[in-house]
Design a protein around this motif. Structure first.
Motif, mmCIF file in Angstrom:
data_model
loop_
_atom_site.group_PDB
_atom_site.id
_atom_site.type_symbol
_atom_site.label_atom_id
_atom_site.label_comp_id
_atom_site.label_asym_id
_atom_site.label_seq_id
_atom_site.Cartn_x
_atom_site.Cartn_y
_atom_site.Cartn_z
ATOM 1 N N PRO A 80 -41.830 31.809 -2.218
ATOM 2 C CA PRO A 80 -41.288 31.204 -3.432
ATOM 3 C C PRO A 80 -40.189 32.038 -4.092
ATOM 4 C CG PRO A 80 -43.480 32.079 -3.840
ATOM 5 C CD PRO A 80 -43.219 32.224 -2.381
ATOM 6 N N THR A 104 -38.461 27.866 -5.461
ATOM 7 C CA THR A 104 -39.345 26.710 -5.634
ATOM 8 C C THR A 104 -39.428 26.369 -7.115
ATOM 9 O OG1 THR A 104 -41.382 27.998 -5.929
ATOM 10 C CG2 THR A 104 -40.777 27.400 -3.660
ATOM 11 N N HIS A 105 -39.797 25.131 -7.394
ATOM 12 C CA HIS A 105 -39.924 24.698 -8.776
ATOM 13 C C HIS A 105 -40.952 25.541 -9.531
ATOM 14 C CE1 HIS A 105 -41.478 22.289 -12.122
ATOM 15 N NE2 HIS A 105 -40.216 21.920 -12.263
ATOM 16 N N ASP A 106 -42.106 25.768 -8.915
ATOM 17 C CA ASP A 106 -43.159 26.544 -9.573
ATOM 18 C C ASP A 106 -42.706 27.971 -9.888
ATOM 19 O OD1 ASP A 106 -44.851 24.374 -9.545
ATOM 20 O OD2 ASP A 106 -45.942 25.020 -7.749
ATOM 21 N N ALA A 107 -42.001 28.596 -8.943
ATOM 22 C CA ALA A 107 -41.516 29.959 -9.174
ATOM 23 C C ALA A 107 -40.503 29.986 -10.315
ATOM 24 C CB ALA A 107 -40.897 30.525 -7.899
ATOM 25 N N ALA A 152 -40.276 27.810 -12.835
ATOM 26 C CA ALA A 152 -40.993 27.540 -14.085
ATOM 27 C C ALA A 152 -41.709 28.793 -14.567
ATOM 28 C CB ALA A 152 -41.986 26.392 -13.882
ATOM 29 N N THR A 153 -42.327 29.524 -13.664
ATOM 30 C CA THR A 153 -43.020 30.756 -14.038
ATOM 31 C C THR A 153 -42.037 31.778 -14.599
ATOM 32 O OG1 THR A 153 -44.732 30.399 -12.392
ATOM 33 C CG2 THR A 153 -44.446 32.652 -13.175
#
Length: 174
Positions: A30, A47-50, A52-53
């Motif tokens: 990520p 990645t989207h999650d990375a 956002a975090t």
């Protein structure tokens, strides 16, 4: 030391078709270590999650490189023309609470109803800039880059109400 990967995200080939490279990057994980010109060794969230975090975790991550112990940005800014240095120092690069304070100053200008009310003005700016391009023999890609910059600048000036007239030198509406 973490080994950086060879992902050329600045090439025309990447910009024409980034998907193969992005797939390779996501296969690595990520967050990918890499080296960029001027910036040097860095990490890129893929990645989207990375992403956002990174944007939400203010305790672990900093937007301002100075808050992360880096002096690279300060060194680079010394060599840039002042106008570019001012553009590089915007609210996106600040951490809270300064980012939140600056965002509060401009938030109202970009709310949906405000942008809706600005549509006629935005259309007028776009039409005027496109009319200036008509009949030019210069490369359209260069001309459109300049027009897009002028368009964005004119809209931002109008949204922030920093000018209320058409600048006779640049033709920008503000």
């Amino acid at each position: 030391m973490v080994e950086t990967r060879d992902f050329d995200i600045l090439s025309p080939g990447f910009h024409a078709n980034p998907f193969l490279t992005l797939d390779r990057m996501r296969a690595e994980g990520p967050v990918v270590p890499m080296r960029l010109p001027i910036v040097g060794r860095t990490w890129l969230a893929v990645t989207h999650d990375a992403c956002a975090t990174l944007l939400k975790d203010h305790e672990s991550f900093a937007r301002d490189p100075g808050n992360a112990g880096s002096r690279t940005q300060a060194r680079v800014l010394r060599f840039l023309p002042r106008s570019l240095g001012l553009l590089a120092l915007n609210m996106l690069g600040h951490d809270d609470p300064e980012h939140r304070r600056l965002r509060g100053l401009v938030d109202q200008a970009f709310q949906r109803r405000t942008v809706e009310a600005m549509k006629p003005m935005i259309t007028q700016i776009a039409d005027r800039l496109l009319d200036k391009l008509e009949g030019r023999r210069r490369s359209i890609s260069w001309s459109s880059s300049v027009a897009i910059f002028r368009f964005r600048s004119s809209v931002r000036c109008s949204a922030c109400r920093s000018r209320n007239t058409i600048d006779s030198r640049t033709g920008w509406v503000g």
